[in-house]
Structure formats: structure tokens, C-alpha cells
Design a protein around this motif. Structure first.
Motif, PDB file in Angstrom:
ATOM      1  N   GLY A 108      -6.607   5.476  12.935  1.00 26.74           N
ATOM      2  CA  GLY A 108      -6.862   5.112  11.545  1.00 26.74           C
ATOM      3  C   GLY A 108      -5.637   5.050  10.675  1.00 26.74           C
ATOM      4  O   GLY A 108      -5.729   4.632   9.515  1.00 26.74           O
ATOM      5  N   ALA A 109      -4.471   5.458  11.174  1.00 21.20           N
ATOM      6  CA  ALA A 109      -3.257   5.447  10.359  1.00 21.20           C
ATOM      7  C   ALA A 109      -2.762   4.014  10.164  1.00 21.20           C
ATOM      8  O   ALA A 109      -2.896   3.167  11.056  1.00 21.20           O
ATOM      9  CB  ALA A 109      -2.167   6.290  11.013  1.00 21.20           C
ATOM     10  N   THR A 110      -2.178   3.754   8.987  1.00 22.14           N
ATOM     11  CA  THR A 110      -1.624   2.428   8.681  1.00 22.14           C
ATOM     12  C   THR A 110      -0.248   2.615   8.048  1.00 22.14           C
ATOM     13  O   THR A 110       0.108   3.720   7.620  1.00 22.14           O
ATOM     14  CB  THR A 110      -2.534   1.665   7.701  1.00 22.14           C
ATOM     15  OG1 THR A 110      -2.715   2.440   6.510  1.00 22.14           O
ATOM     16  CG2 THR A 110      -3.892   1.386   8.315  1.00 22.14           C
ATOM     17  N   ILE A 111       0.531   1.512   7.976  1.00 21.73           N
ATOM     18  CA  ILE A 111       1.850   1.583   7.348  1.00 21.73           C
ATOM     19  C   ILE A 111       1.928   0.574   6.217  1.00 21.73           C
ATOM     20  O   ILE A 111       1.181  -0.409   6.165  1.00 21.73           O
ATOM     21  CB  ILE A 111       2.982   1.335   8.367  1.00 21.73           C
ATOM     22  CG1 ILE A 111       2.821  -0.042   9.035  1.00 21.73           C
ATOM     23  CG2 ILE A 111       3.032   2.449   9.400  1.00 21.73           C
ATOM     24  CD1 ILE A 111       4.010  -0.408   9.934  1.00 21.73           C
ATOM     25  N   ASP A 112       2.855   0.827   5.291  1.00 18.60           N
ATOM     26  CA  ASP A 112       3.002  -0.044   4.131  1.00 18.60           C
ATOM     27  C   ASP A 112       4.442   0.062   3.658  1.00 18.60           C
ATOM     28  O   ASP A 112       5.187   0.989   4.029  1.00 18.60           O
ATOM     29  CB  ASP A 112       2.036   0.385   3.021  1.00 18.60           C
ATOM     30  CG  ASP A 112       1.797  -0.715   2.001  1.00 18.60           C
ATOM     31  OD1 ASP A 112       0.847  -0.569   1.208  1.00 18.60           O
ATOM     32  OD2 ASP A 112       2.554  -1.714   1.982  1.00 18.60           O
ATOM     33  N   SER A 113       4.843  -0.890   2.812  1.00 20.56           N
ATOM     34  CA  SER A 113       6.193  -0.844   2.245  1.00 20.56           C
ATOM     35  C   SER A 113       6.196  -0.178   0.879  1.00 20.56           C
ATOM     36  O   SER A 113       7.260   0.015   0.279  1.00 20.56           O
ATOM     37  CB  SER A 113       6.751  -2.274   2.120  1.00 20.56           C
ATOM     38  OG  SER A 113       5.903  -3.053   1.280  1.00 20.56           O
ATOM     39  N   LYS A 114       4.984   0.181   0.372  1.00 16.00           N
ATOM     40  CA  LYS A 114       4.878   0.837  -0.929  1.00 16.00           C
ATOM     41  C   LYS A 114       4.264   2.227  -0.741  1.00 16.00           C
ATOM     42  O   LYS A 114       3.333   2.399   0.035  1.00 16.00           O
ATOM     43  CB  LYS A 114       4.001   0.016  -1.877  1.00 16.00           C
ATOM     44  CG  LYS A 114       4.610  -1.336  -2.240  1.00 16.00           C
ATOM     45  CD  LYS A 114       3.722  -2.084  -3.226  1.00 16.00           C
ATOM     46  CE  LYS A 114       4.338  -3.431  -3.608  1.00 16.00           C
ATOM     47  NZ  LYS A 114       3.475  -4.176  -4.556  1.00 16.00           N
ATOM     48  N   PRO A 115       4.777   3.195  -1.475  1.00 11.48           N
ATOM     49  CA  PRO A 115       4.300   4.574  -1.275  1.00 11.48           C
ATOM     50  C   PRO A 115       2.980   4.850  -1.991  1.00 11.48           C
ATOM     51  O   PRO A 115       2.682   4.258  -3.037  1.00 11.48           O
ATOM     52  CB  PRO A 115       5.415   5.413  -1.890  1.00 11.48           C
ATOM     53  CG  PRO A 115       5.982   4.531  -2.978  1.00 11.48           C
ATOM     54  CD  PRO A 115       5.889   3.130  -2.448  1.00 11.48           C
TER      55      PRO A 115
END
Length: 870
Positions: free
Chosen positions: A799-806
Motif C-alpha cells: 500500500g505504500a506510494t511515493i510522491d515528489s511533494k511531502p
């Protein structure tokens, strides 16, 4: 003070103006109220003057500031008495309800009427036409005067009769107690007829409840039950009775009227549930506390207020029964009492992660609350709780030793133990090794199988188990009365288990022992991970000095913090404190007071008012006093300072005095506390220190325990959560700490701690972020590599995801070399705050060494990957 000085001082008091102000104030009150308040003020003024004159006479032989201050106080009290006397005399004179003033009114009215008769009516009577009207007027006036006089006489007689009855009863009651050997005193309220009757009503209600559950009730009881449940109207019930014959009708009517009267009296009892249902409700609420006690939060809701509210609103309820819709603002359709209590828990504590604490009193008095009570209902409810409380329950217990309130260090109910919740079906009560213990109840001692345990049984009704008592005086079978000496305490805590026999289920059941003692005080209370403890720089520096001094001598953290908790309440951990120093000089402190023997020696009524037995004021960290019972710790401190050639307010001198200069008994008790010799529990150590070293049992015990636990957390974090941070890190933490929820706790940051499943190297950045994610409720993979590898190993956590914004709660993975990280391993940190401009605050570990905490502010940039966990 010379004659002229006295006259100037008296003039400055401006007695006449104060009298005028007092009379003006009474003008806005009802006459009777003004008289009563003025009389009370006059009596207080006389009493104060008498006490101050007595104090002045004691000091008169001496000289210096004490005598001057005492003389001034006498003159002030004399002026106060003069003012209150003048105001009282004016209030009496202006009160038309007083008998003397009424008599004067009657006399004046009689003179006025005689003048009217002689000057006006007599000439009219010479005319035959006007005579009849004159006679009618006279009769009317006489009738009005007679009616008013009769009314006043009846009212005055009734009041006199009531007062006479009260005083006669009081005198008779005191006399009876004196004859019985109890002294010339009134019967205590807890033994009064009213409270005893309440207990009997409680027994009756329980029996009635059992009768309701009978499958085949008699016709009379069926009818009564139908009335109480609303299934049958009262008029219909009487119609059914009237159709019966002869004597049965009379008996039925009398029975119902008596029953309704008894039920009306029973409704005043604040606990409607029986012992077993009441304990089940208490236990369920403690389970809610325990279930939510995680992530650095510990819940101990004040449950007595909850129990009384529920019994007031729903009476004899069962947890599995449905709550009647509309019976209460918080009641929902198809909701049982367990669900209702769960909602009430949230109303009192809030919900994760933003817990917000409130009280039952706040919910009951807030008009917008679903638990609101109308003012009259609330006032009546609180009065019943204060007067009766749990006293209506059978099997009341006495204190096992002399005290005003039994200190409970561990309550009955569920508690958190690691990842589990477990039931603690007893209470742990504060005691001291070697303390004499008496029997809390009448009964027979069971056979003794453990030298540290006693079991006392009262027939087939109740039995009490006490662990932590020397049972060598008994072999079993002895009868003991309440108050009988049982033996001595063997440790610093007594464990008590109370059982009652359930007639319905034919078995013994454990109940909450705290219900049955006259008064209890709990040392467990709710603490949240987000609670901020900021003692201030000067206080924390003094606390650290005490802590460092004692730890170098080998003393324990728990004991030292228990001592600091008491010193926080006594002196704010400030050695240069003297009781009353905050008052205006000459009693309060001025520049040279601290070295003035006359100022230091002040005490008694000048400072304490209601404690004339304190001869010389308290000094220093522990506020040492000299008292009339022979204690001279104030003098011992001053003499010890002279012998050491140091100021008495030197911090190290006072610490040395506690260990080597105080009385031998107090030295022992100080060392017992600091070394954890009597316990390793902070509440128990704090209570021991307060009771035996300070000699003031129960005084602000909860505040002292709270302060002690705050200091324990502070020193567990190596002097505070920001102790190892750089200067810039400290500034960021101070600026944003109110927005970081919850704050990292010991479990996430301290060596030897951590959350289950953490496979990272302890003290490293990855170890800390795993713990921080667990703290906020995220279950992440324990083996995602170095900090710089989390940006692509995130898929190991479902379920973990990544993004460029915190986002708040993200882990930010820094590629090797980014933001000063290792060129080989990279770094990972926790996103705590995201600002509107896009900048974000992180908490992190191991930038200054293993287990070192820090905070930094960044802008999103290349080499930063934000991992969002669910």
C-alpha cells in the motif's frame, strides 16, 4: 510605635468611609440578608481581633519587626471590628423584619391612629349621617392591625419553635453521644438517620429488582411493575383495585402508596445499580482506557464521575441492554450501554491522534453538550453525590490505618501490558513497611496459609483479601471487629481484593474495593504523548543540579524524581524560598530579608493564619519549619549552614543537609526514597516522601505525582527531548513543537526501547523512522535497506506510494550525498510539518551520533523521495 504614629495609622484606616461604604453595600441587599451578613462579619471581626491580641501579647516582650507587624495587625483588626459593628447596628436598625423594629412600628401606628381618631373622626361623629362611616373606618383599621399582628406573631412563633427544636435536638444528640463515651459532639453525617435510611432503601431496591425478574410474580407485584414501566396508568390500576372486595382493597391501596413512597426515597440514592453491575460498568470503562493507551498515551479517566452520571440518567442498567431512545441527548437508536459508554469515553478524551481531554462536570454544565443537565437537576444531582456517594452499597469498609483519604496507586480494572490488556481485579493501596494495620470490616479470619496474606469473611456475604500484611497473629477462625489491630505492613503497598456473594448466580464475584471506602485518592491519571512539559530554564537548571548531585551518589532516577515532584510544589525547586516571602514587607521579602534572623524566624498567624502551631516559617527546597510539637528542622538548617560557613540558601548546602544534617529519621526517609528502598513506583515513592519526610499526608498528592512523572520523562530523555540537538535544531523544535502530534516519546528514541518488528540497526536513522511510523499507526516493513534505498524499496510495504511533494507522516528518503547525508548510505527522516510555502520540517536521528535526535527544515528538491504509508 509612639502615640502620634498610632493616631496617624488609625486615621489612615479611614473608618468612617468604610462604615459608609458598608451601609451603602447593604442598601442593595434584602434587609434580612443584610442583617445576617453584617452579623457574620461582626463575629469574624471580634474573633480576629482576639487572636491577633493574643499573638501580640506573646511577642510583646521581644523587639524588632515582628512586634511592630503584630501591633499593626491588632490595630487593623480593631478598626475592622469597629467598622463591622457600626454596619451591623445600622443593618439591625434598618431591618423591618426584626421583632424590635416591628414592635416600634406597632407603637407608632397606634399613636398615629389615636391622633386620627381625636382630630378627624371625633368631630365627624357629632353628625348623625357621618357617624356610621366613622365607625366602619375604625373597625376596618382595627381588623387590619389585628390581622397583621396575628400574622407576625404566628411567623415569629413558628421560627422560634423551629430554632428551639434544632437546638434541643442538637443538645440531646450531643448529650447521648457524651453518655455513650463519644464526647460532647454531634453524630457524624455518615452515621445519620438519613444515610442509614438510604442504605436500607438500596437494599430494598435490589430486592425489588429481583422480584421484577421473577417469571411468575404475584398479581399485586405485576400490577405495581406495570405502573412503574408505564404499561399501566395509575388511574387504571386504582380502578382494578376498587373492583376487588372489602379488606383487600384497603390493603392494596395502602401497599401501593407505601411502595411509591419508598421508591421516591430510593430515587435520591446516586447509585441505582447493584454491586456487580456497577463493577461491570467500571471495568468496561477501564478497558476503553487500556485499549487506547498506546503510542505514548496513558488513559486513566476519572471514573467515579462517570458512574454517578450513568446511574442518575439510566438507574439500574445492564451493559447489554438497549438504551431507551430519547432518554438522553447522546442516546442513539439500537444502541446498548456499552456503545453509549464508548461514545462518552470519546466525549471525555477525544479521538486519535488529536486527543482532547475534558471532564464530566464540563459536559454536564455545557449547554451545547449532549450530556447537559439543567441547573436545578445538576445541583440536586451533585448534592446527592456529595452527601451519599457510594455509601448506599452494603458492606462498607473502614480505612486500614488512620487517614483522611486512602491513596490508591493502582486502580481496579483493565490496564495496558505491552501489546495486551489485562484485568487487575484488586486495588493497590499506599502503606509503609512496619505500619500498624487495622481490620476494614467485621468478620472471621480464614485459615492462614500465607504469612503475608489475610482473608476476612463476613458470613456468606463478603470477604476481603489483604496481601502485604504480617499475618502471624492469627491461625484462622478468630473473630475480628472493624478497627481491630491485624498486624504490620510488610511492604510499601497493600493489595486488596473484595468479593461478594451473588445470590442470583449463586457464586462469589469480585467487586471494586474502592466503592466501599469513605474516601479515596488516585495517583494514576491520564498523560498524553503530546503533553508539553516546559519547566523553564531556571527551574530545569536547578532540577538538573539536584539530579546530578544525587545520581553521583548512586541514587535512583525514580526516587530522585519523586523528591523533585514534591519540591516542585513546595518551592519550585528553589533553595532561596521562604514561606510567605511573596507577601508585602515586613512579612514578605525585601532585599536584606534572607540574612535577617528576625525575618526568618517569623511564623504563626503572621504567615499561616490557620496554622498557629508553626513557630518559624518554612525555608528552602523542603520548606523546613519549627513547630510547637518539638520539630526544629528550620533551626537545624540554619545551624548547619553556620557550621559549614555557607549561606542557608545554597543549593549544595541544602542537599548535604538532607543527607547528613537533618534529623536521623528524616535522613533515613530521604535516602529510602532516593534509593527506591521502599518501592520502584513513582506514585508510591512520592506518597511515601510526602507522608513521612514532609509529614503532610495527602497534601496535593496528585499534583506532586504528576510533577514527579514529568521529571522522570524529562531525565529519561537525557534532560529533555532536545538535549542532544544543535542550536538550530533546538530553535526549530521550540518553534514547531505544538504542531508535532504526537511528540516522539522514549519508546521511539531511547536505547533499549523501540517498536516490535524493527529490524534496523538501533540508534540509526532507519531505526528511528520505523519507530516513528509505528507510533503514528503505520505498520511498515522492517527491512527496506539503508535510508537512501527506501525511495525504491518502498514496495516491500503493502500500500505504500511515493510522491515528489511531502505530506505530514511521510518518510523522506535522501539519496546518498543529499542534504549532507552519507555518500554511501544516504539518509531517511520523518516529515512532521508542511508549511504553506512548501517547506517541510523533519525529525531525524543519528546526524550527530547514535540516538541523537534532531530537526531540520527543507524545501523539496532533487534526490528527495517522499514515501507515503497507509
Amino acid at each position: 510605635m509612639d502615640k502620634r504614629s498610632k493616631e496617624n495609622f488609625k486615621a489612615s484606616l479611614n473608618v468612617q468611609k468604610r462604615v459608609s461604604d458598608g451601609i451603602d453595600a447593604n442598601a442593595f441587599r434584602k434587609p434580612r440578608q443584610a442583617t445576617r451578613l453584617s452579623k457574620q462579619a461582626f463575629k469574624e471581626g471580634k474573633k480576629t481581633l482576639k487572636l491577633r491580641r493574643k499573638n501580640y501579647r506573646k511577642l510583646k516582650a521581644g523587639s524588632g519587626l515582628q512586634v511592630v507587624a503584630a501591633k499593626k495587625k491588632v490595630l487593623e483588626a480593631k478598626a475592622d471590628k469597629t467598622v463591622s459593628k457600626a454596619v451591623f447596628k445600622n443593618a439591625k436598625k434598618s431591618d423591618p423584619t426584626r421583632a424590635a423594629n416591628k414592635a416600634k412600628g406597632y407603637a407608632k401606628n397606634q399613636v398615629k391612629q389615636t391622633a386620627v381618631n381625636r382630630l378627624v373622626l371625633s368631630p365627624l361623629e357629632k353628625d348623625d349621617t357621618l357617624r356610621e362611616g366613622s365607625d366602619l373606618y375604625r373597625k376596618t383599621q382595627r381588623a387590619k392591625s389585628g390581622l397583621k399582628l396575628s400574622k407576625d406573631v404566628v411567623t415569629s412563633s413558628a421560627k422560634a419553635s423551629v430554632n428551639l427544636s434544632k437546638h434541643t435536638y442538637g443538645l440531646a444528640n450531643r448529650s447521648v453521644n457524651m453518655v455513650r463515651g463519644h464526647g460532647f459532639v454531634r453524630t457524624p453525617s455518615e452515621l445519620s438517620f438519613r444515610k442509614q435510611a438510604a442504605k436500607r432503601m438500596r437494599n430494598f431496591q435490589n430486592k425489588l429488582s429481583a422480584a421484577r425478574k421473577a417469571k411468575k410474580a404475584e398479581q399485586g407485584f405485576s400490577l405495581i411493575r406495570s405502573i412503574l414501566k408505564g404499561q399501566q396508568t395509575l388511574s387504571r390500576a386504582f380502578t382494578l383495585i376498587v373492583t376487588s372486595k372489602g379488606l383487600l382493597v384497603v390493603l392494596a391501596v395502602m401497599f401501593i402508596l407505601c411502595l411509591l413512597g419508598i421508591l421516591n426515597m430510593a430515587s435520591s440514592v446516586p447509585t441505582k445499580q447493584d454491586d456487580f453491575q456497577l463493577t461491570k460498568s467500571w471495568t468496561y470503562f477501564t478497558k476503553l482506557d487500556a485499549d487506547n493507551s498506546e503510542n505514548g498515551n496513558s488513559f486513566y479517566t476519572p471514573l467515579d464521575d462517570v458512574m454517578f452520571y450513568m446511574n442518575d440518567q439510566f438507574e439500574d442498567y445492564n451493559l447489554q441492554d438497549q438504551v431507551p431512545v430519547g432518554s438522553n441527548g447522546a442516546a442513539l437508536p439500537n444502541q446498548n450501554y456499552e456503545q453509549y459508554l464508548t461514545g462518552l469515553w470519546s466525549a471525555l478524551n477525544g479521538s486519535s491522534p488529536d486527543y482532547k481531554l475534558t471532564t464530566m462536570e464540563a459536559l454536564e454544565t455545557d449547554k451545547s453538550s449532549k450530556y447537559y443537565l439543567f441547573p436545578d437537576d445538576y445541583s440536586d444531582f451533585k448534592e446527592r453525590v456529595n452527601e451519599v456517594g457510594y455509601d448506599s452499597l452494603d458492606g462498607q469498609l473502614q480505612f486500614p490505618y488512620q487517614t483522611e483519604s486512602l491513596v490508591i496507586n493502582r486502580r481496579y480494572g483493565y490496564e495496558r501490558n505491552g501489546d495486551k490488556t489485562e484485568l487487575h481485579a484488586s486495588i493497590d493501596v499506599s502503606s509503609a513497611p512496619g505500619q500498624d494495620l487495622t481490620s476494614p470490616m467485621h468478620g472471621i479470619v480464614n485459615s492462614v496459609t500465607d504469612p503475608n496474606t489475610l482473608v476476612i469473611s463476613e458470613a456468606e456475604n463478603a470477604r476481603l483479601t489483604i496481601v502485604g500484611i504480617n499475618s502471624g497473629r492469627f491461625i484462622g477462625g478468630e473473630t475480628v471487629d472493624a478497627g481491630t489491630l491485624l498486624g504490620k505492613a510488610t511492604k510499601s503497598s497493600l493489595n486488596m481484593t473484595y468479593e461478594k456473594y451473588n445470590e442470583d448466580d449463586k457464586k462469589w464475584e469480585k467487586v471494586n474495593p474502592a466503592f466501599y471506602f469513605p474516601k479515596v485518592t488516585y495517583t494514576q491519571f491520564t498523560s498524553l504523548a503530546s503533553d508539553s512539559f516546559d519547566p523553564g530554564k531556571s527551574v530545569s537548571e536547578r532540577a538538573e543540579a539536584v539530579y546530578n548531585f544525587l545520581t553521583k551518589l548512586g541514587y535512583k532516577k525514580e526516587g530522585i524524581c519523586a523528591i523533585l515532584g514534591s519540591f516542585t510544589e513546595e518551592s519550585q525547586i528553589n533553595p532561596k524560598r521562604a514561606e510567605g516571602d511573596y507577601l508585602s514587607p515586613p512579612v514578605g521579602a525585601s532585599g536584606n530579608s534572607w540574612d535577617d534572623p528576625a525575618w526568618l524566624a517569623m511564623g504563626g498567624m503572621d504567615i499561616y493564619g490557620k496554622y498557629p502551631n508553626i513557630l518559624h516559617r518554612g525555608l528552602g527546597l523542603g520548606q523546613w519549619t519549627d513547630t510547637s510539637d518539638g520539630s526544629e528542622r528550620h533551626t537545624l538548617l540554619l545551624n548547619y549552614a553556620k557550621a559549614k560557613n555557607k549561606k542557608w540558601y545554597d543549593l549544595d548546602l541544602q542537599l548535604d543537609f538532607m543527607l547528613n544534617g537533618d534529623t536521623p529519621g528524616n535522613q533515613t526517609m530521604f535516602k529510602n526514597t532516593a534509593s527506591n528502598a521502599v518501592s520502584s513506583s513513582i506514585p508510591e515513592l512520592t506518597n511515601y516522601f510526602l507522608t513521612y519526610w514532609e509529614g503532610n499526608p495527602g497534601d496535593k498528592i496528585q499534583a506532586r505525582v504528576q510533577a514527579a512523572q514529568n521529571w522522570f520523562t524529562y531525565f529519561s530523555n537525557n534532560g529533555g527531548s532536545d538535549a542532544d540537538m544543535s542550536a538550530s535544531s533546538k530553535e526549530l523544535f521550540e518553534k514547531y513543537k505544538d504542531k508535532i502530534k504526537p511528540l516522539p516519546s522514549n519508546k521511539e528514541t531511547q536505547q533499549g526501547r523501540g517498536w516490535p518488528g524493527n529490524g534496523y540497526e538501533p540508534g540509526n536513522c532507519t531505526w528511528y523512522v520505523f519507530n516513528r511510523q509505528a507510533q503514528i499507526g503505520h505498520n511498515i516493513n522492517g527491512y527496506m535497506g539503508n535510508g537512501g534505498q527506501w525511495g525504491y524499496n518502498y514496495t516491500k510495504t503493502p500500500g505504500a506510494t511515493i510522491d515528489s511533494k511531502p505530506q505530514v507522516g511521510d518518510a523522506v528518503s535522501f539519496s546518498p550525498g543529499i542534504a549532507g547525508s552519507s555518500s554511501l548510505y544516504g539518509h531517511v527522516a520523518q516529515v512532521e510539518v508542511v508549511n504553506p510555502d512548501g517547506t517541510f520540517l523533519v525529525s531525524e536521528m543519528n546526524t550527530l551520533g547514535l540516538y541523537s535526535m534532531g530537526y531540520r527544515m527543507f524545501k523539496p528538491g532533487a534526490g528527495m523521495t517522499f514515501v507515503h504509508f497507509k
